[in-house]
Design an enzyme around this catalytic site. Sequence first.
Site, PDB file in Angstrom:
ATOM      1  CG  LEU A 141     104.609 -71.851 -26.841  1.00  0.00           C
ATOM      2  CD1 LEU A 141     102.672 -71.847 -27.763  1.00  0.00           C
ATOM      3  CD2 LEU A 141     104.861 -72.855 -27.176  1.00  0.00           C
ATOM      4  CB  SER A 186     102.203 -69.360 -22.239  1.00  0.00           C
ATOM      5  OG  SER A 186     101.127 -69.682 -22.986  1.00  0.00           O
ATOM      6  CD  GLU A 187     100.146 -64.974 -25.710  1.00  0.00           C
ATOM      7  OE1 GLU A 187      98.923 -65.098 -25.737  1.00  0.00           O
ATOM      8  OE2 GLU A 187     100.857 -65.000 -25.097  1.00  0.00           O
ATOM      9  CB  VAL A 188     107.611 -65.324 -24.477  1.00  0.00           C
ATOM     10  CG1 VAL A 188     106.910 -63.707 -24.908  1.00  0.00           C
ATOM     11  CG2 VAL A 188     107.469 -65.198 -23.077  1.00  0.00           C
ATOM     12  CB  ILE A 241     104.694 -66.571 -31.065  1.00  0.00           C
ATOM     13  CG1 ILE A 241     103.558 -67.875 -29.947  1.00  0.00           C
ATOM     14  CG2 ILE A 241     104.203 -67.867 -31.899  1.00  0.00           C
ATOM     15  CD1 ILE A 241     102.265 -67.740 -30.301  1.00  0.00           C
TER      16      ILE A 241
END
Length: 267
Positions: free
Chosen positions: A145, A141-143, A147
């Site tokens: 946020l 799920s980084e994208v 990142i």
Amino acid sequence: MKHAIQRPETLTVDRDGRGVVRLTINRPEIRNAFDGTLIGDLTATLEGLAADDGIRALVLTGAGAAFSAGAELGWMRASAEQGDHENFQDALRLAGLMKRLDDMPMPTIARVNGAAMGGGVGLTACCDMAIASEAAVFALSEVKLGIIPGAISPYVLRAIGPRNARRYFLTGERFDAAAARDIGLVHEVVPAGRLDAAVDDLVDELLAAGPKAVRAAKDLIAHVAFREIDDLLIRDTAQRIAGQRAGDEAKDGLGAFLEKRKPGWIA
């Protein structure tokens, strides 16, 4: 008999009489998320376990309802607000944790009891085997946020392949345990009530094999995977099997098979 090894409060380490270690991330109040302290504690603990030749299998799991929610957001934000060097060093420590887990000499099993997000997916991919509860959910799920899953990307890409990474790295969407199995992130999905039994079954298979052979087989995979099949590789693999079968463990194992008895490593 099981006994607890004293570790920081962020972790519990239990070892049974068979040489099976269960390492539990013990931060259920924040869904076993990482921060600098946990990264340091987990890396140091793995370093100590890696040096123990008596460990036959290592099971990694999380306390409570989650496996690991990945990086704790407050820690990530604080890291980003540091200078470039400090920010990079924090990221490098997380990358070092993943490398340490990936390089453990004994077989490792991810017992994915619940949500595995971001870095939790990385931990799963770094383990040799992964068994997930049907209740587990995953996300890179980084994208979402702003990142990217940088430190975990080599291990996750190896597990799921670039085609699947193009979807899940870019969308950040959640996917269930069945999808995780279909893309190669986990090997088996079982009902929550059977998770421990499924892990135990896998451990029993490992304990039925020669302990030195299991470690040598893991090292073999690391050295052979994705290499060109040339004369150097052929000689290397021939040397490995020649050395292994000349050892006492192989002599015991082969003799046990021919004599219809149990080898010495099986109690």
